[in-house]
Every structure is written in C-alpha cells, then in structure tokens.
Design a protein around this motif. Structure first.
Motif, mmCIF file in Angstrom:
data_model
loop_
_atom_site.group_PDB
_atom_site.id
_atom_site.type_symbol
_atom_site.label_atom_id
_atom_site.label_comp_id
_atom_site.label_asym_id
_atom_site.label_seq_id
_atom_site.Cartn_x
_atom_site.Cartn_y
_atom_site.Cartn_z
ATOM 1 N N ARG A 63 0.831 -1.211 0.000
ATOM 2 C CA ARG A 63 0.000 0.000 0.000
ATOM 3 C C ARG A 63 0.863 1.258 0.000
ATOM 4 N NH1 ARG A 63 -3.613 -2.708 3.373
ATOM 5 N NH2 ARG A 63 -2.384 -2.061 5.127
ATOM 6 N N ALA A 64 1.914 1.260 0.810
ATOM 7 C CA ALA A 64 2.791 2.425 0.899
ATOM 8 C C ALA A 64 3.496 2.683 -0.431
ATOM 9 C CB ALA A 64 3.818 2.224 2.012
ATOM 10 N N ILE A 65 3.971 1.620 -1.074
ATOM 11 C CA ILE A 65 4.663 1.780 -2.360
ATOM 12 C C ILE A 65 3.694 2.273 -3.421
ATOM 13 C CG2 ILE A 65 5.790 0.526 -4.246
ATOM 14 C CD1 ILE A 65 7.227 -1.146 -2.077
ATOM 15 N N LYS A 66 2.479 1.765 -3.419
ATOM 16 C CA LYS A 66 1.492 2.199 -4.410
ATOM 17 C C LYS A 66 1.157 3.679 -4.279
ATOM 18 C CE LYS A 66 -0.628 -2.150 -5.643
ATOM 19 N NZ LYS A 66 -1.852 -2.927 -5.765
ATOM 20 N N CYS A 67 1.380 4.256 -3.103
ATOM 21 C CA CYS A 67 1.135 5.690 -2.899
ATOM 22 C C CYS A 67 2.294 6.557 -3.389
ATOM 23 C CB CYS A 67 0.881 5.976 -1.421
ATOM 24 S SG CYS A 67 -0.700 5.334 -0.845
ATOM 25 N N LEU A 68 3.426 5.942 -3.692
ATOM 26 C CA LEU A 68 4.583 6.694 -4.176
ATOM 27 C C LEU A 68 4.373 7.127 -5.623
ATOM 28 C CD1 LEU A 68 7.526 4.429 -2.904
ATOM 29 C CD2 LEU A 68 6.631 6.511 -1.826
ATOM 30 N N SER A 69 5.026 8.193 -6.004
ATOM 31 C CA SER A 69 5.010 8.608 -7.407
ATOM 32 C C SER A 69 5.906 7.660 -8.202
ATOM 33 C CB SER A 69 5.548 10.030 -7.542
ATOM 34 O OG SER A 69 6.933 10.063 -7.229
ATOM 35 N N ARG A 70 5.792 7.709 -9.514
ATOM 36 C CA ARG A 70 6.658 6.878 -10.360
ATOM 37 C C ARG A 70 8.123 7.202 -10.096
ATOM 38 N NH1 ARG A 70 7.031 3.653 -14.808
ATOM 39 N NH2 ARG A 70 8.843 4.007 -16.129
ATOM 40 N N ALA A 71 8.442 8.477 -9.973
ATOM 41 C CA ALA A 71 9.830 8.891 -9.723
ATOM 42 C C ALA A 71 10.338 8.303 -8.404
ATOM 43 C CB ALA A 71 9.940 10.403 -9.720
ATOM 44 N N GLU A 72 9.503 8.308 -7.386
ATOM 45 C CA GLU A 72 9.898 7.745 -6.090
ATOM 46 C C GLU A 72 10.083 6.232 -6.183
ATOM 47 O OE1 GLU A 72 7.860 10.839 -2.939
ATOM 48 O OE2 GLU A 72 6.553 9.422 -3.999
ATOM 49 N N LYS A 73 9.234 5.562 -6.953
ATOM 50 C CA LYS A 73 9.388 4.115 -7.142
ATOM 51 C C LYS A 73 10.692 3.808 -7.871
ATOM 52 C CE LYS A 73 4.431 3.342 -7.304
ATOM 53 N NZ LYS A 73 3.288 3.140 -8.162
ATOM 54 N N LEU A 74 11.024 4.609 -8.882
ATOM 55 C CA LEU A 74 12.275 4.400 -9.608
ATOM 56 C C LEU A 74 13.482 4.628 -8.705
ATOM 57 C CD1 LEU A 74 11.350 6.013 -13.044
ATOM 58 C CD2 LEU A 74 11.651 3.566 -12.538
ATOM 59 N N GLU A 75 13.409 5.609 -7.816
ATOM 60 C CA GLU A 75 14.486 5.834 -6.846
ATOM 61 C C GLU A 75 14.633 4.630 -5.925
ATOM 62 O OE1 GLU A 75 14.413 9.454 -4.524
ATOM 63 O OE2 GLU A 75 13.771 10.594 -6.287
ATOM 64 N N LEU A 76 13.521 4.077 -5.490
ATOM 65 C CA LEU A 76 13.535 2.891 -4.628
ATOM 66 C C LEU A 76 14.215 1.732 -5.345
ATOM 67 C CD1 LEU A 76 12.473 1.670 -1.921
ATOM 68 C CD2 LEU A 76 10.404 1.071 -3.159
ATOM 69 N N ILE A 77 13.844 1.522 -6.610
ATOM 70 C CA ILE A 77 14.433 0.439 -7.402
ATOM 71 C C ILE A 77 15.921 0.661 -7.587
ATOM 72 C CG2 ILE A 77 14.472 -0.587 -9.716
ATOM 73 C CD1 ILE A 77 11.378 0.114 -9.790
ATOM 74 N N GLN A 78 16.317 1.876 -7.951
ATOM 75 C CA GLN A 78 17.732 2.179 -8.202
ATOM 76 C C GLN A 78 18.558 2.091 -6.933
ATOM 77 O OE1 GLN A 78 17.456 5.983 -10.139
ATOM 78 N NE2 GLN A 78 16.872 5.070 -12.102
ATOM 79 N N GLY A 79 17.949 2.357 -5.798
ATOM 80 C CA GLY A 79 18.667 2.299 -4.530
ATOM 81 C C GLY A 79 18.797 0.900 -3.955
ATOM 82 N N SER A 80 18.123 -0.060 -4.574
ATOM 83 C CA SER A 80 18.189 -1.434 -4.066
ATOM 84 C C SER A 80 19.550 -2.036 -4.368
ATOM 85 C CB SER A 80 17.071 -2.296 -4.656
ATOM 86 O OG SER A 80 17.287 -2.521 -6.028
ATOM 87 N N SER A 81 19.893 -3.048 -3.662
ATOM 88 C CA SER A 81 21.213 -3.672 -3.787
ATOM 89 C C SER A 81 21.281 -4.683 -4.928
ATOM 90 C CB SER A 81 21.599 -4.332 -2.469
ATOM 91 O OG SER A 81 20.633 -5.317 -2.137
ATOM 92 N N GLY A 82 20.339 -4.657 -5.826
ATOM 93 C CA GLY A 82 20.376 -5.578 -6.966
ATOM 94 C C GLY A 82 20.144 -7.030 -6.581
ATOM 95 N N ARG A 83 19.301 -7.249 -5.598
ATOM 96 C CA ARG A 83 19.010 -8.627 -5.168
ATOM 97 C C ARG A 83 18.385 -9.416 -6.307
ATOM 98 N NH1 ARG A 83 15.542 -7.845 0.132
ATOM 99 N NH2 ARG A 83 14.823 -6.002 -0.937
ATOM 100 N N SER A 84 18.667 -10.685 -6.327
ATOM 101 C CA SER A 84 18.036 -11.554 -7.314
ATOM 102 C C SER A 84 17.449 -12.762 -6.609
ATOM 103 C CB SER A 84 19.052 -11.992 -8.369
ATOM 104 O OG SER A 84 20.107 -12.689 -7.762
ATOM 105 N N LEU A 85 16.561 -13.443 -7.302
ATOM 106 C CA LEU A 85 15.894 -14.617 -6.721
ATOM 107 C C LEU A 85 16.856 -15.755 -6.540
ATOM 108 C CD1 LEU A 85 12.555 -14.615 -8.707
ATOM 109 C CD2 LEU A 85 12.917 -13.976 -6.353
#
Length: 85
Positions: A63-85
């Motif tokens: 729910r919290a992520i869905k409230c973010l703007s697209r730009a904020e979601k992209l920042e979240l993705i770019q700031g991640s440590s590149g985890r993979s499955l």
C-alpha cells in the motif's frame, strides 16, 4: 516468507504486489495468470522486492509503495542492492 515486489512491464510501466511465493508469482504473471493489469503487458521483469515475516507487513508495504510517485518508485528500485531470486 512474504514479499512485496515491483515488476517492470513490457511497456515500461511498474506494477506493485505482494505474495508469499515470489518465484511462482512472477511465473504466473508471465503466463498471463497474474494480475489483470500485467496480462496485456507481458513479459514482466522483477526489478525490486522486500521480504517480510508476516502477510500484514507485506500488504502494508505494498500500500505504501502504491502511494509513491513513479519517480519515487524508480528511486527505490535504483537504490536497491540488486538482489536476485
């Protein structure tokens, strides 16, 4: 384990969801059996996820992520440590 995740769709839109079986859920999205939104936007690619011990935590984060703007979601993705499955 429960997960909140973000997918990048073929049309470059972002989809956020939660699941307790991440690999299976991504496969379902790519088989057209996931969310209606992703059905016409396949293939999808997992670009971000977080782990939670409870379903409620994962749903709250979704729910919290869905409230973010697209730009904020992209920042979240770019700031991640590149985890993979």
């Amino acid at each position: 384990m429960n997960y909140t995740y973000i997918l990048r769709c073929r049309d470059q839109t972002l989809y956020c969801g939660w699941t307790n079986h991440l690999e299976e859920r991504i496969k379902a999205h790519n088989q057209g059996k996931g969310a209606k939104y992703t059905r016409s936007r396949r293939p999808v690619e997992l670009v971000y996820y977080e782990e939670f011990s409870t379903k409620q935590e994962a749903m709250r984060r979704e729910r919290a992520i869905k409230c973010l703007s697209r730009a904020e979601k992209l920042e979240l993705i770019q700031g991640s440590s590149g985890r993979s499955l």
